[in-house]
Design a protein around this motif. Sequence first.
Motif, PDB file in Angstrom:
ATOM      1  N   ASN A  76       0.771  -1.250   0.070  1.00 19.42           N
ATOM      2  CA  ASN A  76      -0.170  -0.040   0.056  1.00 19.42           C
ATOM      3  C   ASN A  76       0.976   1.201   0.000  1.00 19.42           C
ATOM      4  OD1 ASN A  76      -1.716   2.115   0.517  1.00 19.42           O
ATOM      5  ND2 ASN A  76      -2.846   0.953   2.145  1.00 19.42           N
ATOM      6  N   THR A  77       1.036   1.841  -1.093  1.00 18.25           N
ATOM      7  CA  THR A  77       1.831   3.197  -1.154  1.00 18.25           C
ATOM      8  C   THR A  77       1.137   4.286  -0.746  1.00 18.25           C
ATOM      9  OG1 THR A  77       0.977   3.416  -3.695  1.00 18.25           O
ATOM     10  CG2 THR A  77       3.125   2.040  -3.139  1.00 18.25           C
ATOM     11  N   ASN A  78      -0.189   4.214  -0.245  1.00 21.44           N
ATOM     12  CA  ASN A  78      -0.857   5.509   0.091  1.00 21.44           C
ATOM     13  C   ASN A  78      -0.109   6.027   1.169  1.00 21.44           C
ATOM     14  OD1 ASN A  78      -2.683   7.641   0.991  1.00 21.44           O
ATOM     15  ND2 ASN A  78      -4.344   6.361   1.254  1.00 21.44           N
ATOM     16  N   THR A  79       0.454   7.222   1.393  1.00 20.16           N
ATOM     17  CA  THR A  79       0.937   7.786   2.703  1.00 20.16           C
ATOM     18  C   THR A  79       0.347   8.741   3.359  1.00 20.16           C
ATOM     19  OG1 THR A  79       2.085   9.360   1.130  1.00 20.16           O
ATOM     20  CG2 THR A  79       3.087   7.499   1.503  1.00 20.16           C
ATOM     21  N   HIS A  80      -0.729   9.090   2.835  1.00 18.29           N
ATOM     22  CA  HIS A  80      -1.793   9.896   3.654  1.00 18.29           C
ATOM     23  C   HIS A  80      -2.128   9.346   5.021  1.00 18.29           C
ATOM     24  CE1 HIS A  80      -4.960  12.818   4.710  1.00 18.29           C
ATOM     25  NE2 HIS A  80      -5.527  11.806   4.804  1.00 18.29           N
ATOM     26  N   ASN A  81      -1.862  10.127   5.935  1.00 16.62           N
ATOM     27  CA  ASN A  81      -2.248   9.625   7.297  1.00 16.62           C
ATOM     28  C   ASN A  81      -3.327  10.608   7.959  1.00 16.62           C
ATOM     29  OD1 ASN A  81      -2.407   9.081  10.235  1.00 16.62           O
ATOM     30  ND2 ASN A  81      -0.347   8.351  10.246  1.00 16.62           N
ATOM     31  N   PRO A  82      -4.423  10.127   8.054  1.00 18.85           N
ATOM     32  CA  PRO A  82      -5.651  11.107   8.834  1.00 18.85           C
ATOM     33  C   PRO A  82      -5.287  11.710  10.041  1.00 18.85           C
ATOM     34  CG  PRO A  82      -6.578   9.016   8.143  1.00 18.85           C
ATOM     35  CD  PRO A  82      -4.766   8.727   8.048  1.00 18.85           C
ATOM     36  N   ASN A  83      -4.132  11.231  10.789  1.00 19.58           N
ATOM     37  CA  ASN A  83      -3.717  11.877  12.104  1.00 19.58           C
ATOM     38  C   ASN A  83      -3.071  13.411  11.496  1.00 19.58           C
ATOM     39  OD1 ASN A  83      -4.726  10.872  14.400  1.00 19.58           O
ATOM     40  ND2 ASN A  83      -3.119   9.166  14.157  1.00 19.58           N
ATOM     41  N   ASN A  84      -2.680  13.508  10.347  1.00 24.21           N
ATOM     42  CA  ASN A  84      -1.805  14.585  10.253  1.00 24.21           C
ATOM     43  C   ASN A  84      -2.624  15.963  10.125  1.00 24.21           C
ATOM     44  OD1 ASN A  84       0.065  16.445   9.347  1.00 24.21           O
ATOM     45  ND2 ASN A  84       0.911  15.309   7.471  1.00 24.21           N
TER      46      ASN A  84
ATOM     47  N   LYS B 111     -10.222   8.752  16.559  1.00 20.57           N
ATOM     48  CA  LYS B 111      -9.770   7.835  15.556  1.00 20.57           C
ATOM     49  C   LYS B 111      -8.132   7.911  15.574  1.00 20.57           C
ATOM     50  CE  LYS B 111     -14.036   8.137  12.931  1.00 20.57           C
ATOM     51  NZ  LYS B 111     -14.761   8.557  11.454  1.00 20.57           N
ATOM     52  N   ILE B 112      -7.301   7.181  15.756  1.00 18.91           N
ATOM     53  CA  ILE B 112      -5.956   7.200  15.735  1.00 18.91           C
ATOM     54  C   ILE B 112      -5.687   6.347  14.736  1.00 18.91           C
ATOM     55  CG2 ILE B 112      -3.950   6.615  16.909  1.00 18.91           C
ATOM     56  CD1 ILE B 112      -5.430   9.093  18.051  1.00 18.91           C
ATOM     57  N   TYR B 113      -4.741   6.699  13.693  1.00 17.01           N
ATOM     58  CA  TYR B 113      -4.266   5.770  12.593  1.00 17.01           C
ATOM     59  C   TYR B 113      -2.654   5.939  12.545  1.00 17.01           C
ATOM     60  CZ  TYR B 113      -8.776   7.247  10.615  1.00 17.01           C
ATOM     61  OH  TYR B 113      -9.971   7.644  10.502  1.00 17.01           O
TER      62      TYR B 113
ATOM     63  N   GLN C 282      -6.827   1.735  11.755  1.00 16.32           N
ATOM     64  CA  GLN C 282      -7.390   2.523  12.782  1.00 16.32           C
ATOM     65  C   GLN C 282      -7.824   2.096  14.007  1.00 16.32           C
ATOM     66  OE1 GLN C 282     -11.341   4.776  11.682  1.00 16.32           O
ATOM     67  NE2 GLN C 282     -11.935   3.535  13.095  1.00 16.32           N
ATOM     68  N   GLU C 283      -7.394   2.779  15.092  1.00 19.38           N
ATOM     69  CA  GLU C 283      -7.795   2.506  16.530  1.00 19.38           C
ATOM     70  C   GLU C 283      -8.640   3.502  17.129  1.00 19.38           C
ATOM     71  OE1 GLU C 283      -4.392   1.997  18.863  1.00 19.38           O
ATOM     72  OE2 GLU C 283      -3.281   0.547  17.414  1.00 19.38           O
ATOM     73  N   LEU C 284      -9.561   3.266  18.166  1.00 22.05           N
ATOM     74  CA  LEU C 284     -10.294   4.129  18.795  1.00 22.05           C
ATOM     75  C   LEU C 284      -9.888   4.168  20.362  1.00 22.05           C
ATOM     76  CD1 LEU C 284     -13.889   3.047  17.585  1.00 22.05           C
ATOM     77  CD2 LEU C 284     -12.374   4.816  16.592  1.00 22.05           C
ATOM     78  N   LYS C 285      -9.536   5.457  20.374  1.00 23.71           N
ATOM     79  CA  LYS C 285      -9.117   5.738  21.892  1.00 23.71           C
ATOM     80  C   LYS C 285     -10.107   6.651  22.658  1.00 23.71           C
ATOM     81  CE  LYS C 285      -5.080   3.622  21.449  1.00 23.71           C
ATOM     82  NZ  LYS C 285      -4.639   2.543  22.240  1.00 23.71           N
ATOM     83  N   VAL C 286     -10.433   6.302  23.862  1.00 23.90           N
ATOM     84  CA  VAL C 286     -11.392   6.959  24.729  1.00 23.90           C
ATOM     85  C   VAL C 286     -10.872   8.382  25.091  1.00 23.90           C
ATOM     86  CG1 VAL C 286     -12.796   7.109  26.684  1.00 23.90           C
ATOM     87  CG2 VAL C 286     -12.538   4.947  25.321  1.00 23.90           C
TER      88      VAL C 286
ATOM     89  N   SER D  91      -7.341  -3.689   8.327  1.00 23.93           N
ATOM     90  CA  SER D  91      -7.576  -3.488   9.867  1.00 23.93           C
ATOM     91  C   SER D  91      -8.776  -4.443  10.159  1.00 23.93           C
ATOM     92  CB  SER D  91      -8.183  -2.096   9.864  1.00 23.93           C
ATOM     93  OG  SER D  91      -7.220  -1.205   9.772  1.00 23.93           O
ATOM     94  N   ASN D  92      -9.300  -5.088   9.261  1.00 27.59           N
ATOM     95  CA  ASN D  92     -10.180  -6.197   9.659  1.00 27.59           C
ATOM     96  C   ASN D  92      -9.696  -7.613  10.130  1.00 27.59           C
ATOM     97  OD1 ASN D  92     -12.716  -4.519   9.201  1.00 27.59           O
ATOM     98  ND2 ASN D  92     -12.305  -4.597   7.253  1.00 27.59           N
ATOM     99  N   MET D  93      -8.441  -7.813  10.264  1.00 25.08           N
ATOM    100  CA  MET D  93      -7.644  -8.760  10.375  1.00 25.08           C
ATOM    101  C   MET D  93      -6.635  -8.593  11.363  1.00 25.08           C
ATOM    102  SD  MET D  93      -5.459 -11.433   8.038  1.00 25.08           S
ATOM    103  CE  MET D  93      -4.500 -12.747   9.090  1.00 25.08           C
ATOM    104  N   ILE D  94      -6.512  -9.315  12.465  1.00 25.72           N
ATOM    105  CA  ILE D  94      -5.571  -9.192  13.555  1.00 25.72           C
ATOM    106  C   ILE D  94      -4.532 -10.348  13.629  1.00 25.72           C
ATOM    107  CG2 ILE D  94      -6.821  -7.472  14.934  1.00 25.72           C
ATOM    108  CD1 ILE D  94      -7.628  -9.822  16.666  1.00 25.72           C
ATOM    109  N   ILE D  95      -3.543 -10.288  14.340  1.00 26.22           N
ATOM    110  CA  ILE D  95      -2.567 -11.501  14.426  1.00 26.22           C
ATOM    111  C   ILE D  95      -2.296 -11.490  15.966  1.00 26.22           C
ATOM    112  CG2 ILE D  95      -0.308 -12.685  13.926  1.00 26.22           C
ATOM    113  CD1 ILE D  95      -0.201 -11.007  11.205  1.00 26.22           C
ATOM    114  N   ILE D  96      -2.647 -12.669  16.682  1.00 25.81           N
ATOM    115  CA  ILE D  96      -2.457 -12.549  18.233  1.00 25.81           C
ATOM    116  C   ILE D  96      -1.843 -13.740  18.491  1.00 25.81           C
ATOM    117  CG2 ILE D  96      -4.646 -11.120  18.644  1.00 25.81           C
ATOM    118  CD1 ILE D  96      -6.105 -13.465  19.239  1.00 25.81           C
ATOM    119  N   ASP D  97      -1.341 -13.710  19.692  1.00 27.03           N
ATOM    120  CA  ASP D  97      -0.863 -14.848  20.636  1.00 27.03           C
ATOM    121  C   ASP D  97      -2.175 -15.629  21.305  1.00 27.03           C
ATOM    122  OD1 ASP D  97       0.013 -16.321  23.234  1.00 27.03           O
ATOM    123  OD2 ASP D  97       1.823 -16.093  21.885  1.00 27.03           O
TER     124      ASP D  97
END
Length: 432
Positions: A2-10, A46-48, A58-62, A178-184
Amino acid sequence: MNTNTHNPNNRSNDQVKVNKNNPQFFEYEHSPIKNFMRVGHDYFEKIYKTDRYGIIRQELKVRKKSELISDFGQELVKQIKKYKDFILVPDNINYKEVISDCYNLYQPFTHKPLEGDWKWTKIFLEHVFGEQYHIGLQYIQALYQNPDKTLPILVLVSKERETGKSTFIDWLTSLFGSNMIIIDSKHLLSNHNAIIARANIIAIEETFIDNPKLMESIKALSTQKTITVNPKYVQTYTSPFFGKIIMASNNERTFIKIEEEEIRYFIRKLTKPKITNFNILDDIINETPAFVFSLNSLPKLNWNRSRQLFTKDELQNDFLSKVKDESKSRLYHELYEIFANEFNTNSKNRLHVLYTLKEIKEAWFNNNPKVDSTEIRKVLTDEFGFNNHKNTIRYGLQNQKIGKPYIIERSFFENDIININENLPPPPPIMP
């Protein structure tokens, strides 16, 4: 990648554009509060973050309302978008962020279909799924086209390294973002499960599970329709659950216990690739638009045959059989050797033999206090699937025995019996 460098946090160049005729109106897209929202009574940002695959997640922080007012002022905080609740509606083709005034926790599928070549993807999937390639392709198709459906637990096993287990998981991560996660595996027992609850694909790497509670958790997650979500700092709530589980393990036969009647597992044993390509991950990621285009060209999946798409016969293979066999108890394996040896020696000409629990105990476990009749009964019934006579009968060569014996069938051991005579005489008569 994914070469999209836009970050919504900026937000360094973001400015609030106020309408001169209406000071309360501003262009929301360029607002410093565009990444904030209120769900019910709680505020979130919304944190990216960009992960190692180049995927912006994307992460959601309270956030506290008082802090937002301190940072942006009362008037801007009033303009923060409001939603009635969270909702989870998986859709990779016709995605909607807001449904019935609720915020959709599922994230949009970022890849655009484009006709083209996907040679390396086909080679890689043929390597992973082997003779079950078409089932594997349908599995990927279902992940893309029907993310709201249930699928079997996919398990990739190999004691060898560099067989493609991690590459497959890395590729799926680049595909579904973001719809997939890798966990222990231990995260499945965590008190805070929000990241699992919203995930559509849950990959568990280097798996070896001998915790009964964890085994049950994995089996339950693979089929359950709802989940109780316990996020940090937020009230517990119930949500639909659409998670599919993928496991990778170096333990080919003992990564988890699978019972004989279990139909929730699709197991593939991977070997070293026949074609060497040290850039295979980059190549298949670059083919993603063409591969997605090809998925849309496949025949529609038939979900009427099984709730998990595939039938028991379609998922059956030697790898699954070996894991099921290894999952059985130590006493099962002892009895298996005893009965197979019996048909190879004393009962060469028998279609079946008859033993009561007492006879088995006295003949082979009389000096073993750890093995009692209750355990023998459980193994014969639950693991072998043998039944005993419900009524008392006469049996034996001269019908000299009386009891309720178990029927030990020769056919169960046919793979380990030598010198089988197809014209076996009938067994001795059983007298009531």
